[in-house]
Structure formats: C-alpha cells, structure tokens
Design a protein around this motif. Structure first.
Motif, mmCIF file in Angstrom:
data_model
loop_
_atom_site.group_PDB
_atom_site.id
_atom_site.type_symbol
_atom_site.label_atom_id
_atom_site.label_comp_id
_atom_site.label_asym_id
_atom_site.label_seq_id
_atom_site.Cartn_x
_atom_site.Cartn_y
_atom_site.Cartn_z
ATOM 1 N N UNK A 9 0.810 -1.219 0.000
ATOM 2 C CA UNK A 9 0.000 0.000 0.000
ATOM 3 C C UNK A 9 0.835 1.257 0.000
ATOM 4 N N UNK A 10 1.922 1.258 0.788
ATOM 5 C CA UNK A 10 2.805 2.424 0.841
ATOM 6 C C UNK A 10 3.486 2.655 -0.498
ATOM 7 N N UNK A 11 3.905 1.563 -1.141
ATOM 8 C CA UNK A 11 4.573 1.683 -2.440
ATOM 9 C C UNK A 11 3.619 2.241 -3.487
ATOM 10 N N UNK A 12 2.366 1.756 -3.491
ATOM 11 C CA UNK A 12 1.405 2.216 -4.493
ATOM 12 C C UNK A 12 1.024 3.679 -4.263
ATOM 13 N N UNK A 13 0.884 4.094 -3.000
ATOM 14 C CA UNK A 13 0.566 5.496 -2.708
ATOM 15 C C UNK A 13 1.711 6.393 -3.149
ATOM 16 N N UNK A 14 2.944 5.990 -2.841
ATOM 17 C CA UNK A 14 4.105 6.769 -3.255
ATOM 18 C C UNK A 14 4.187 6.843 -4.769
ATOM 19 N N UNK A 15 3.790 5.768 -5.445
ATOM 20 C CA UNK A 15 3.819 5.739 -6.897
ATOM 21 C C UNK A 15 2.878 6.789 -7.484
ATOM 22 N N UNK A 28 6.865 22.028 -16.812
ATOM 23 C CA UNK A 28 7.740 23.162 -16.546
ATOM 24 C C UNK A 28 9.057 23.022 -17.292
ATOM 25 N N UNK A 29 9.863 24.074 -17.211
ATOM 26 C CA UNK A 29 11.174 24.088 -17.836
ATOM 27 C C UNK A 29 12.246 23.929 -16.774
ATOM 28 N N UNK A 30 13.449 23.484 -17.156
ATOM 29 C CA UNK A 30 14.539 23.388 -16.181
ATOM 30 C C UNK A 30 14.738 24.708 -15.450
ATOM 31 N N UNK A 31 14.880 24.639 -14.128
ATOM 32 C CA UNK A 31 15.062 25.833 -13.310
ATOM 33 C C UNK A 31 13.778 26.383 -12.743
ATOM 34 N N UNK A 32 12.616 25.968 -13.270
ATOM 35 C CA UNK A 32 11.334 26.427 -12.737
ATOM 36 C C UNK A 32 11.069 25.791 -11.379
ATOM 37 N N UNK A 33 10.406 26.549 -10.506
ATOM 38 C CA UNK A 33 10.062 26.039 -9.183
ATOM 39 C C UNK A 33 8.799 25.192 -9.250
ATOM 40 N N UNK A 34 8.689 24.235 -8.337
ATOM 41 C CA UNK A 34 7.441 23.510 -8.159
ATOM 42 C C UNK A 34 6.896 23.880 -6.778
ATOM 43 N N UNK A 35 5.624 23.641 -6.506
ATOM 44 C CA UNK A 35 5.049 24.029 -5.205
ATOM 45 C C UNK A 35 5.808 23.416 -4.034
ATOM 46 N N UNK A 36 5.657 24.041 -2.887
ATOM 47 C CA UNK A 36 6.339 23.570 -1.679
ATOM 48 C C UNK A 36 5.777 22.223 -1.233
ATOM 49 N N UNK A 37 6.517 21.554 -0.344
ATOM 50 C CA UNK A 37 6.049 20.269 0.177
ATOM 51 C C UNK A 37 4.708 20.438 0.891
ATOM 52 N N UNK A 38 4.566 21.516 1.648
ATOM 53 C CA UNK A 38 3.306 21.732 2.363
ATOM 54 C C UNK A 38 2.152 21.887 1.381
ATOM 55 N N UNK A 39 2.361 22.675 0.327
ATOM 56 C CA UNK A 39 1.302 22.876 -0.666
ATOM 57 C C UNK A 39 0.974 21.574 -1.381
ATOM 58 N N UNK A 40 1.998 20.785 -1.718
ATOM 59 C CA UNK A 40 1.762 19.523 -2.415
ATOM 60 C C UNK A 40 1.033 18.523 -1.525
ATOM 61 N N UNK A 41 1.383 18.494 -0.237
ATOM 62 C CA UNK A 41 0.682 17.605 0.691
ATOM 63 C C UNK A 41 -0.802 17.940 0.733
ATOM 64 N N UNK A 43 -2.562 19.594 -1.625
ATOM 65 C CA UNK A 43 -3.187 19.351 -2.932
ATOM 66 C C UNK A 43 -3.416 17.873 -3.178
ATOM 67 N N UNK A 44 -2.433 17.039 -2.824
ATOM 68 C CA UNK A 44 -2.498 15.606 -3.123
ATOM 69 C C UNK A 44 -3.152 14.796 -2.006
ATOM 70 N N UNK A 45 -3.350 15.418 -0.847
ATOM 71 C CA UNK A 45 -3.995 14.723 0.259
ATOM 72 C C UNK A 45 -3.158 13.604 0.845
ATOM 73 N N UNK A 46 -1.847 13.840 0.972
ATOM 74 C CA UNK A 46 -0.960 12.820 1.525
ATOM 75 C C UNK A 46 -0.142 13.408 2.666
ATOM 76 N N UNK A 47 0.479 12.540 3.432
ATOM 77 C CA UNK A 47 1.293 12.984 4.557
ATOM 78 C C UNK A 47 2.645 13.496 4.066
ATOM 79 N N UNK A 48 3.322 14.243 4.930
ATOM 80 C CA UNK A 48 4.646 14.766 4.585
ATOM 81 C C UNK A 48 5.652 13.637 4.323
ATOM 82 N N UNK A 49 5.698 12.560 5.138
ATOM 83 C CA UNK A 49 6.653 11.480 4.846
ATOM 84 C C UNK A 49 6.420 10.825 3.486
ATOM 85 N N UNK A 50 5.141 10.627 3.113
ATOM 86 C CA UNK A 50 4.848 10.012 1.812
ATOM 87 C C UNK A 50 5.321 10.912 0.688
ATOM 88 N N UNK A 51 5.025 12.209 0.795
ATOM 89 C CA UNK A 51 5.451 13.139 -0.239
ATOM 90 C C UNK A 51 6.968 13.209 -0.308
#
Length: 279
Positions: A9-15, A28-41, A43-51
């Motif tokens: 289950x952990x492997x599939x969620x991480x996948x 995005x292009x090389x050098x572009x930023x992606x959202x922070x870990x907090x924002x991604x958690x 948006x994706x509804x997952x815990x910080x360790x999983x992300x």
C-alpha cells in the motif's frame, strides 16, 4: 513468499504521488520552481513522509533539485547518449530461471494527463492499471507498473496478468498484435516500500525501465515502467560495426521478462542487451 500488505500500500501510494509530481515537472522548464512540500501535501492529500519519499526519489533520479531556503526546482535536462546502429537490429535475448508474477493492484481508472500523453488517448479514457511483483525461481526481481488501454483489452483478467505471456493473451484473446517497443533505461535507487517488496536494503541500486509498446496498427497499447534489482542484473550492449548478421535467440531484453513477446515474431532493438543474473 508473502506480500506485506502495508508495504504494498505504501509503495502504491508513493507511486501515485510520484506520477503527480512528474506531471508538474513535465509541464515546466529546467530551473522552474514547483510548489512547496506543504502545498503539495494539501493538494495531493498525503502525509509529509509520503510526499518526501517521492520527492527524494526524484531528486536522486536527477529530475528535481532542492535548494536550502529556496525550495524545489526542475533539474537541468539530462545528457542522452544513444547506443544505436542504424544498419543492424537484434532480437531479444532470453534470461534463465522460472518467472512468475504476483499482482499488487489491478484496477480500471482514468488515464490522467501524463499517461494519456504516453498512450495518445484522452485523459478521461479508461486504462487498466496493473502493479505486479515479478519473481525468478520464487525470488523477487522487479516491480512493474503497467498502464494498458482498456478499450483494446476488454475483459482482461487478473489470471492473464499472473500466468502465461501477456502479449500472447492480447493477441489470442483480444486480437491485439504487439509490434514495436521503445524502451529507456536509467539507474536509480529503491525506496523503503520498494525495498520491502524486493527484499533488499533501502536505497539499494536499481534499474528503471520505461517502455511504450505499439501494435501492428500503430496504436499505443501499453506504457510500462519497471524497477529491477541492481544487485541481480548487469546489462552488456554489443554493437555491430560491420555488416548485419543474424543474432541467436538466447534470452530476453532487460525489462521484458521471459513470457513477454514469447511465441510471436522477434521484437527488434537497435542494440542488443544481454542480461546476466548474479546468484
């Protein structure tokens, strides 16, 4: 061997988290930023360790860069060297041992943005998502994630994915004749969940295979990415610089275990991959 349900289950969620972040990277292009870990958690509804596990894998793979105090950025593009001889093509070599499969997941779901681009279908189109553990003589060897167009294989069963040759099943039971595969290979390391399934230490070296298979009508049939144990595989490429000559059928191409493409016409690749298993 019993499959640990928690590890699976952990492997599939991480996948799934990994695929979501890959969509952000590819948009995005090389050098572009992606959202922070907090924002991604959030948006994706997952815990910080999983992300973080998914992000760590993408950092190790050279797709993301962490900068302390600034955030995460799309890494520079990789330098690609193709080992190609345009005059010659070789058939698939074959690996030894008895190969079997254990299903980890088998479900129908929308293709989504990233997989739909690979399969050249609508993001809303249904695909069959299959995660399976491949074993050799009972020992775990690889984790495969298959994305198969559902409209090309209606009624595909779990039994077809655990026993026999998938491509033979597609040909004989579903009328789909695979014809060509384009595959890439990259080094990586395994996460904790993957390590538990493959029975290796966390961060062990591994080989990541990505393959797109098309049929005789030019339709993309499946997109697969597979993780192979680095301690059990060594790939040797033999390049012919002279005239084309027939190649002996002595195994399978790395990333395509015995049983896949068996019994059909040879599948050609520009270089010949020889797989050696270390016992």
């Amino acid at each position: 061997m019993e499959i640990d349900a928690a590890a699976s289950g952990a492997m599939l969620k991480r996948e799934r988290v990994r695929d979501a972040i890959l969509e952000l990277i590819e948009a995005r292009r090389p050098g572009d930023a992606i959202p922070s870990e907090r924002a991604l958690c959030s948006t994706l509804g997952v815990s910080r360790p999983t992300l973080r596990a998914a992000v760590d894998e993408l950092v190790v793979a050279g797709l993301l860069v962490r900068e302390h105090g600034r955030g995460m950025f799309v890494a520079a593009e990789k330098i690609t060297q193709e080992l190609v001889s345009e005059r010659n093509a070789f058939s698939l070599p074959r690996a030894g041992g008895v190969w079997t499969s254990r299903l980890l997941e088998f479900s129908t779901l929308p293709a989504g943005a990233r997989v739909s681009r690979k399969l050249r279908v609508s993001p809303a189109a249904e695909i069959l998502y299959v995660a399976r553990l491949r074993l050799v003589d009972g020992s775990p060897m690889a984790i495969e994630h298959l994305h198969i167009r559902a409209d090309l294989a209606p009624g595909l069963t779990s039994g077809e994915l655990e026993q026999g040759d998938l491509y033979e099943h597609l040909r004989d039971r579903h009328g789909v004749q695979v014809d060509e595969a384009v595959q890439s290979i990259e080094p990586t390391v395994v996460t904790r969940a993957e390590a538990d399934l493959l029975d290796v230490p966390e961060l062990s070296p591994a080989l990541l295979f990505e393959r797109l298979t098309t049929d005789t009508r030019g339709r993309a049939v499946e997109y697969v990415h597979s993780l192979y144990r680095g301690d059990r595989y060594r790939i040797v490429s033999r390049l012919s610089l002279g005239e084309a000559r027939p190649a002996a059928d002595e195994g399978h191409h790395p990333g395509i275990p015995p049983g896949d493409f068996a019994g059909g016409d040879p599948v050609s690749f520009s270089t010949r991959g020889v797989v050696q298993q270390h016992t």
